[in-house]
Design a protein around this motif. Structure first.
Motif, PDB file in Angstrom:
ATOM      1  N   ALA A  38      13.529   6.921  -5.306  1.00 24.33           N
ATOM      2  CA  ALA A  38      14.489   5.849  -5.576  1.00 24.33           C
ATOM      3  C   ALA A  38      13.846   4.834  -6.519  1.00 24.33           C
ATOM      4  O   ALA A  38      12.626   4.620  -6.498  1.00 24.33           O
ATOM      5  CB  ALA A  38      14.901   5.174  -4.268  1.00 24.33           C
ATOM      6  N   ALA A  39      14.672   4.199  -7.332  1.00 24.98           N
ATOM      7  CA  ALA A  39      14.183   3.261  -8.349  1.00 24.98           C
ATOM      8  C   ALA A  39      13.365   2.120  -7.757  1.00 24.98           C
ATOM      9  O   ALA A  39      12.507   1.558  -8.433  1.00 24.98           O
ATOM     10  CB  ALA A  39      15.356   2.701  -9.136  1.00 24.98           C
ATOM     11  N   GLY A  40      13.578   1.774  -6.501  1.00 27.55           N
ATOM     12  CA  GLY A  40      12.842   0.680  -5.879  1.00 27.55           C
ATOM     13  C   GLY A  40      11.382   0.974  -5.605  1.00 27.55           C
ATOM     14  O   GLY A  40      10.580   0.058  -5.398  1.00 27.55           O
ATOM     15  N   PHE A  41      11.000   2.248  -5.614  1.00 25.58           N
ATOM     16  CA  PHE A  41       9.594   2.596  -5.391  1.00 25.58           C
ATOM     17  C   PHE A  41       8.796   2.354  -6.668  1.00 25.58           C
ATOM     18  O   PHE A  41       9.217   2.728  -7.758  1.00 25.58           O
ATOM     19  CB  PHE A  41       9.440   4.054  -4.946  1.00 25.58           C
ATOM     20  N   LEU A  42       7.626   1.743  -6.514  1.00 28.30           N
ATOM     21  CA  LEU A  42       6.761   1.408  -7.635  1.00 28.30           C
ATOM     22  C   LEU A  42       5.396   2.047  -7.428  1.00 28.30           C
ATOM     23  O   LEU A  42       4.839   1.995  -6.328  1.00 28.30           O
ATOM     24  CB  LEU A  42       6.599  -0.114  -7.724  1.00 28.30           C
ATOM     25  N   ALA A  43       4.837   2.612  -8.487  1.00 26.16           N
ATOM     26  CA  ALA A  43       3.496   3.206  -8.412  1.00 26.16           C
ATOM     27  C   ALA A  43       2.456   2.094  -8.384  1.00 26.16           C
ATOM     28  O   ALA A  43       2.552   1.141  -9.157  1.00 26.16           O
ATOM     29  CB  ALA A  43       3.254   4.117  -9.604  1.00 26.16           C
ATOM     30  N   ILE A  44       1.467   2.220  -7.496  1.00 25.77           N
ATOM     31  CA  ILE A  44       0.412   1.207  -7.465  1.00 25.77           C
ATOM     32  C   ILE A  44      -0.561   1.391  -8.618  1.00 25.77           C
ATOM     33  O   ILE A  44      -1.366   0.520  -8.886  1.00 25.77           O
ATOM     34  CB  ILE A  44      -0.352   1.181  -6.125  1.00 25.77           C
ATOM     35  N   GLY A  45      -0.484   2.520  -9.295  1.00 27.00           N
ATOM     36  CA  GLY A  45      -1.373   2.793 -10.420  1.00 27.00           C
ATOM     37  C   GLY A  45      -2.519   3.684 -10.001  1.00 27.00           C
ATOM     38  O   GLY A  45      -2.427   4.429  -9.023  1.00 27.00           O
ATOM     39  N   ALA A  46      -3.614   3.590 -10.735  1.00 27.94           N
ATOM     40  CA  ALA A  46      -4.765   4.469 -10.508  1.00 27.94           C
ATOM     41  C   ALA A  46      -5.347   4.277  -9.117  1.00 27.94           C
ATOM     42  O   ALA A  46      -5.423   3.171  -8.598  1.00 27.94           O
ATOM     43  CB  ALA A  46      -5.837   4.203 -11.557  1.00 27.94           C
ATOM     44  N   VAL A  47      -5.758   5.398  -8.528  1.00 33.57           N
ATOM     45  CA  VAL A  47      -6.464   5.416  -7.247  1.00 33.57           C
ATOM     46  C   VAL A  47      -7.875   5.918  -7.555  1.00 33.57           C
ATOM     47  O   VAL A  47      -8.055   6.799  -8.403  1.00 33.57           O
ATOM     48  CB  VAL A  47      -5.752   6.343  -6.232  1.00 33.57           C
ATOM     49  N   SER A  48      -8.869   5.377  -6.873  1.00 39.47           N
ATOM     50  CA  SER A  48     -10.255   5.783  -7.142  1.00 39.47           C
ATOM     51  C   SER A  48     -10.424   7.289  -6.938  1.00 39.47           C
ATOM     52  O   SER A  48      -9.612   7.946  -6.284  1.00 39.47           O
ATOM     53  CB  SER A  48     -11.218   5.017  -6.240  1.00 39.47           C
ATOM     54  N   GLY A  49     -11.515   7.816  -7.469  1.00 45.23           N
ATOM     55  CA  GLY A  49     -11.794   9.247  -7.414  1.00 45.23           C
ATOM     56  C   GLY A  49     -11.936   9.817  -6.020  1.00 45.23           C
ATOM     57  O   GLY A  49     -11.900  11.032  -5.841  1.00 45.23           O
TER      58      GLY A  49
END
Length: 188
Positions: A38-49
Motif C-alpha cells: 500500500a502507498a502508505g508503507f515507506l522504505a526505511i532505506g539501507a540496512v546494514s550488511g
C-alpha cells in the motif's frame, strides 16, 4: 530424506518498510509476497550488511510430580518475537523512529530534533527477504522499537540506528503473517 540444495535459502537482499504512525488509515495489510505494498508503507532505506535477525523466546514452567520427583509437563508461558536490524540511512523516517515522540522539524539547512525520551510507537512493519527469485515477506501488524542500540560516530564505519522490533498480537491473536513466493514450495 535426501538433501535438496534447492531448498536452502540465503536472503542476501531485502527491505524494511513501515509507515507514518499519524496516517494508519493509509495502511492495507499485504496478503502475499509479491503484490506491491500500500502507498502508505515507506522504505526505511539501507540496512546494514548484517541484515535482519529474528528471535523467538518462550518461557516454560516445569511441573514435577511427587512420584519419582519426575518432570511431568512444561507449561508454555510468556512468548516474545523480535526482529533486530540496523538502519544505515539518516532520513526523516529513520529519525522519527529513532527519536519517537520528539519534535522533528525540517529546516532550511536540514533538520532539528528536540529530543525527548522515546514514547510508545506501535505501528505496522513489513520485512522482505530476497534470495534470487524467491521472496519472503513478513507482515507485523503491531510492532514497536523496544530496544535502541548505541549510535556510533566513527571514522572507521558508517553510523547506523540499531533497533529491536517487538511484535505484539493483533485482534486475531497473530504476531506475524508470513508469505513465501517460492516455486519449490508452490502447489504442484
Amino acid at each position: 530424506m535426501a538433501v535438496d540444495i534447492d531448498l536452502i535459502r540465503a536472503y542476501t537482499d531485502g527491505a524494511v518498510y513501515t509507515h507514518d504512525p499519524d496516517t494508519p488509515g493509509l495502511i492495507t495489510a499485504p496478503t502475499n509476497a509479491t503484490t506491491a505494498l500500500a502507498a502508505g508503507f515507506l522504505a526505511i532505506g539501507a540496512v546494514s550488511g548484517d541484515g535482519l535477525t529474528e528471535a523467538t523466546s518462550q518461557d516454560r514452567t516445569d511441573v514435577f510430580i511427587w512420584q519419582g520427583n519426575a518432570l511431568a509437563r512444561k507449561i508454555p508461558g510468556q512468548y516474545t518475537k523480535t526482529f533486530t536490524f540496523a538502519a544505515a540511512e539518516t532520513n526523516m523516517l529513520t529519525l522519527g523512529i529513532q527519536y519517537a515522540g520528539s519534535t522533528i522539524t525540517q529546516t532550511a539547512e536540514g533538520v532539528s530534533v528536540e529530543e525527548k525520551p522515546p514514547s510508545a510507537d506501535v505501528r505496522a512493519w513489513v520485512l522482505h527477504g530476497i534470495d534470487g527469485a524467491r521472496l519472503q515477506r513478513v507482515y507485523l501488524p503491531k510492532a514497536e522499537v523496544t530496544e535502541r542500540g548505541d549510535v556510533v560516530w566513527s571514522s572507521g564505519d558508517v553510523t547506523v540506528y540499531e533497533w529491536t522490533l517487538s511484535a505484539y498480537v493483533d485482534g486475531s491473536g497473530n504476531v506475524a503473517y508470513r508469505y513465501y513466493a517460492d516455486d519449490t514450495l508452490a502447489t504442484p
